[in-house]
Write a protein that holds these residues in place. Structure first.
Motif, PDB file in Angstrom:
ATOM      1  N   THR A   1     113.882  17.862 -24.265  1.00 37.53           N
ATOM      2  CA  THR A   1     114.014  18.389 -22.906  1.00 37.53           C
ATOM      3  C   THR A   1     115.054  19.502 -22.789  1.00 37.53           C
ATOM      4  O   THR A   1     115.105  20.187 -21.779  1.00 37.53           O
ATOM      5  CB  THR A   1     114.367  17.263 -21.920  1.00 37.53           C
ATOM      6  OG1 THR A   1     115.602  16.678 -22.305  1.00 37.53           O
ATOM      7  CG2 THR A   1     113.272  16.207 -21.901  1.00 37.53           C
ATOM      8  N   THR A   2     115.871  19.700 -23.828  1.00 44.29           N
ATOM      9  CA  THR A   2     116.865  20.767 -23.808  1.00 44.29           C
ATOM     10  C   THR A   2     116.184  22.085 -24.148  1.00 44.29           C
ATOM     11  O   THR A   2     115.613  22.234 -25.224  1.00 44.29           O
ATOM     12  CB  THR A   2     117.990  20.504 -24.830  1.00 44.29           C
ATOM     13  OG1 THR A   2     118.546  19.222 -24.576  1.00 44.29           O
ATOM     14  CG2 THR A   2     119.069  21.569 -24.746  1.00 44.29           C
ATOM     15  N   MET A   3     116.230  23.018 -23.234  1.00 43.59           N
ATOM     16  CA  MET A   3     115.559  24.295 -23.446  1.00 43.59           C
ATOM     17  C   MET A   3     116.372  25.213 -24.347  1.00 43.59           C
ATOM     18  O   MET A   3     117.579  25.033 -24.520  1.00 43.59           O
ATOM     19  CB  MET A   3     115.290  24.968 -22.109  1.00 43.59           C
ATOM     20  CG  MET A   3     114.304  24.184 -21.277  1.00 43.59           C
ATOM     21  SD  MET A   3     113.797  25.044 -19.804  1.00 43.59           S
ATOM     22  CE  MET A   3     112.796  26.356 -20.510  1.00 43.59           C
ATOM     23  N   LEU A   4     115.684  26.188 -24.905  1.00 45.54           N
ATOM     24  CA  LEU A   4     116.323  27.236 -25.699  1.00 45.54           C
ATOM     25  C   LEU A   4     116.879  28.304 -24.766  1.00 45.54           C
ATOM     26  O   LEU A   4     116.390  28.475 -23.650  1.00 45.54           O
ATOM     27  CB  LEU A   4     115.296  27.890 -26.636  1.00 45.54           C
ATOM     28  CG  LEU A   4     114.619  26.973 -27.645  1.00 45.54           C
ATOM     29  CD1 LEU A   4     113.466  27.711 -28.317  1.00 45.54           C
ATOM     30  CD2 LEU A   4     115.625  26.500 -28.673  1.00 45.54           C
ATOM     31  N   THR A   5     117.850  29.053 -25.261  1.00 44.22           N
ATOM     32  CA  THR A   5     118.367  30.178 -24.482  1.00 44.22           C
ATOM     33  C   THR A   5     117.486  31.395 -24.716  1.00 44.22           C
ATOM     34  O   THR A   5     116.641  31.410 -25.610  1.00 44.22           O
ATOM     35  CB  THR A   5     119.812  30.523 -24.897  1.00 44.22           C
ATOM     36  OG1 THR A   5     119.799  30.942 -26.253  1.00 44.22           O
ATOM     37  CG2 THR A   5     120.736  29.328 -24.723  1.00 44.22           C
ATOM     38  N   ARG A   6     117.702  32.419 -23.955  1.00 42.42           N
ATOM     39  CA  ARG A   6     116.924  33.662 -24.059  1.00 42.42           C
ATOM     40  C   ARG A   6     117.043  34.293 -25.444  1.00 42.42           C
ATOM     41  O   ARG A   6     116.115  34.921 -25.927  1.00 42.42           O
ATOM     42  CB  ARG A   6     117.410  34.647 -22.995  1.00 42.42           C
ATOM     43  CG  ARG A   6     116.693  35.967 -23.025  1.00 42.42           C
ATOM     44  CD  ARG A   6     117.190  36.874 -21.922  1.00 42.42           C
ATOM     45  NE  ARG A   6     116.649  36.527 -20.636  1.00 42.42           N
ATOM     46  CZ  ARG A   6     115.546  37.071 -20.129  1.00 42.42           C
ATOM     47  NH1 ARG A   6     114.887  37.982 -20.793  1.00 42.42           N
ATOM     48  NH2 ARG A   6     115.119  36.712 -18.946  1.00 42.42           N
ATOM     49  N   VAL A   7     118.164  34.126 -26.107  1.00 43.00           N
ATOM     50  CA  VAL A   7     118.389  34.791 -27.395  1.00 43.00           C
ATOM     51  C   VAL A   7     117.910  33.970 -28.585  1.00 43.00           C
ATOM     52  O   VAL A   7     118.017  34.402 -29.721  1.00 43.00           O
ATOM     53  CB  VAL A   7     119.878  35.151 -27.587  1.00 43.00           C
ATOM     54  CG1 VAL A   7     120.310  36.176 -26.563  1.00 43.00           C
ATOM     55  CG2 VAL A   7     120.753  33.921 -27.529  1.00 43.00           C
ATOM     56  N   GLY A   8     117.357  32.789 -28.355  1.00 41.22           N
ATOM     57  CA  GLY A   8     116.853  31.970 -29.459  1.00 41.22           C
ATOM     58  C   GLY A   8     117.961  31.177 -30.123  1.00 41.22           C
ATOM     59  O   GLY A   8     119.069  31.064 -29.606  1.00 41.22           O
ATOM     60  N   GLY A   9     117.669  30.621 -31.273  1.00 42.36           N
ATOM     61  CA  GLY A   9     118.626  29.762 -31.948  1.00 42.36           C
ATOM     62  C   GLY A   9     118.641  28.385 -31.311  1.00 42.36           C
ATOM     63  O   GLY A   9     117.844  28.078 -30.436  1.00 42.36           O
ATOM     64  N   GLU A  10     119.550  27.561 -31.741  1.00 42.48           N
ATOM     65  CA  GLU A  10     119.570  26.171 -31.288  1.00 42.48           C
ATOM     66  C   GLU A  10     120.545  25.891 -30.145  1.00 42.48           C
ATOM     67  O   GLU A  10     120.672  24.752 -29.724  1.00 42.48           O
ATOM     68  CB  GLU A  10     119.872  25.255 -32.466  1.00 42.48           C
ATOM     69  CG  GLU A  10     118.757  25.251 -33.475  1.00 42.48           C
ATOM     70  CD  GLU A  10     118.951  24.221 -34.546  1.00 42.48           C
ATOM     71  OE1 GLU A  10     119.211  23.052 -34.212  1.00 42.48           O
ATOM     72  OE2 GLU A  10     118.857  24.583 -35.723  1.00 42.48           O
ATOM     73  N   ARG A  11     121.224  26.910 -29.648  1.00 38.63           N
ATOM     74  CA  ARG A  11     122.155  26.678 -28.542  1.00 38.63           C
ATOM     75  C   ARG A  11     121.411  26.070 -27.359  1.00 38.63           C
ATOM     76  O   ARG A  11     120.293  26.466 -27.059  1.00 38.63           O
ATOM     77  CB  ARG A  11     122.797  27.994 -28.129  1.00 38.63           C
ATOM     78  CG  ARG A  11     123.795  28.518 -29.149  1.00 38.63           C
ATOM     79  CD  ARG A  11     124.399  29.816 -28.665  1.00 38.63           C
ATOM     80  NE  ARG A  11     123.399  30.874 -28.619  1.00 38.63           N
ATOM     81  CZ  ARG A  11     123.180  31.729 -29.602  1.00 38.63           C
ATOM     82  NH1 ARG A  11     123.882  31.678 -30.693  1.00 38.63           N
ATOM     83  NH2 ARG A  11     122.239  32.644 -29.487  1.00 38.63           N
ATOM     84  N   PRO A  12     122.023  25.107 -26.677  1.00 36.00           N
ATOM     85  CA  PRO A  12     121.334  24.471 -25.554  1.00 36.00           C
ATOM     86  C   PRO A  12     121.268  25.370 -24.326  1.00 36.00           C
ATOM     87  O   PRO A  12     122.209  26.076 -24.007  1.00 36.00           O
ATOM     88  CB  PRO A  12     122.171  23.223 -25.274  1.00 36.00           C
ATOM     89  CG  PRO A  12     123.517  23.518 -25.837  1.00 36.00           C
ATOM     90  CD  PRO A  12     123.310  24.485 -26.968  1.00 36.00           C
ATOM     91  N   GLY A  13     120.114  25.345 -23.668  1.00 32.70           N
ATOM     92  CA  GLY A  13     119.926  26.027 -22.398  1.00 32.70           C
ATOM     93  C   GLY A  13     119.848  24.982 -21.303  1.00 32.70           C
ATOM     94  O   GLY A  13     120.499  23.944 -21.374  1.00 32.70           O
ATOM     95  N   GLY A  14     119.002  25.214 -20.329  1.00 30.77           N
ATOM     96  CA  GLY A  14     118.812  24.261 -19.237  1.00 30.77           C
ATOM     97  C   GLY A  14     117.954  23.077 -19.679  1.00 30.77           C
ATOM     98  O   GLY A  14     117.839  22.788 -20.867  1.00 30.77           O
ATOM     99  N   THR A  15     117.343  22.428 -18.703  1.00 24.62           N
ATOM    100  CA  THR A  15     116.481  21.277 -18.969  1.00 24.62           C
ATOM    101  C   THR A  15     115.049  21.624 -18.577  1.00 24.62           C
ATOM    102  O   THR A  15     114.821  22.156 -17.486  1.00 24.62           O
ATOM    103  CB  THR A  15     116.965  20.055 -18.166  1.00 24.62           C
ATOM    104  OG1 THR A  15     118.304  19.758 -18.546  1.00 24.62           O
ATOM    105  CG2 THR A  15     116.094  18.835 -18.438  1.00 24.62           C
ATOM    106  N   LEU A  16     114.099  21.318 -19.443  1.00 27.22           N
ATOM    107  CA  LEU A  16     112.691  21.540 -19.148  1.00 27.22           C
ATOM    108  C   LEU A  16     112.277  20.617 -18.008  1.00 27.22           C
ATOM    109  O   LEU A  16     112.568  19.418 -18.036  1.00 27.22           O
ATOM    110  CB  LEU A  16     111.848  21.264 -20.397  1.00 27.22           C
ATOM    111  CG  LEU A  16     110.366  21.601 -20.301  1.00 27.22           C
ATOM    112  CD1 LEU A  16     110.159  23.105 -20.097  1.00 27.22           C
ATOM    113  CD2 LEU A  16     109.641  21.147 -21.565  1.00 27.22           C
TER     114      LEU A  16
END
Length: 133
Positions: free
Chosen positions: A21-36
């Motif tokens: 459920t942890t989304m990717l950031t705009r720049v890719g990689g494994e850093r956590p973004g928001g929640t799907l």
């Protein structure tokens, strides 16, 4: 998201895809973004594209993550959907092969790609994909 998964995998009933459920950031990689969103997760599951969810246990960077599931498969993460020129959109997909507690751990295998999609005949079609390094 289902169209991007169809561009990455042969979506047959024997394939186990779980959503992280942890989304990717705009720049890719494994850093956590928001929640799907729960609505997106529910739609993917109700149509049989995914089998459920997993917040994978990552024990070592070179080993597969572990999900509590019946069978091994892939755990997938998505970026937001980005609007492009015309009727095109792009999303990023990170798919990590996962193991279960019963299978033990194996060497890590992952796919990270960007998918460009176009709306055709009432649905979305992958028209281009590219590896993200």
């Amino acid at each position: 998201y289902a169209a991007a998964l169809g561009g990455a995998f042969d979506l047959d009933p024997g394939l186990s895809l779980l959503v992280d459920t942890t989304m990717l950031t705009r720049v890719g990689g494994e850093r956590p973004g928001g929640t799907l969103g729960a609505d997106v997760r529910s739609a993917l599951r109700s149509t049989g594209v995914t089998k459920g969810e997993c917040q994978p246990e990552r024990r070592a960077p070179t080993r597969t993550p572990v999900c509590r599931a019946v069978t091994p498969g892939y755990v997938v993460r998505f970026s937001d959907v980005f609007a492009m020129a015309g009727d095109s959109v792009q999303t990023h997909l990170l798919a990590d092969r996962y193991d279960t507690p019963a299978t033990g751990e194996h060497n890590r295998f992952r796919i990270e790609q960007a998918y460009q999609l176009v709306r055709r005949d009432g649905g979305w079609r992958v028209v281009r994909k590219a590896r993200i390094d």
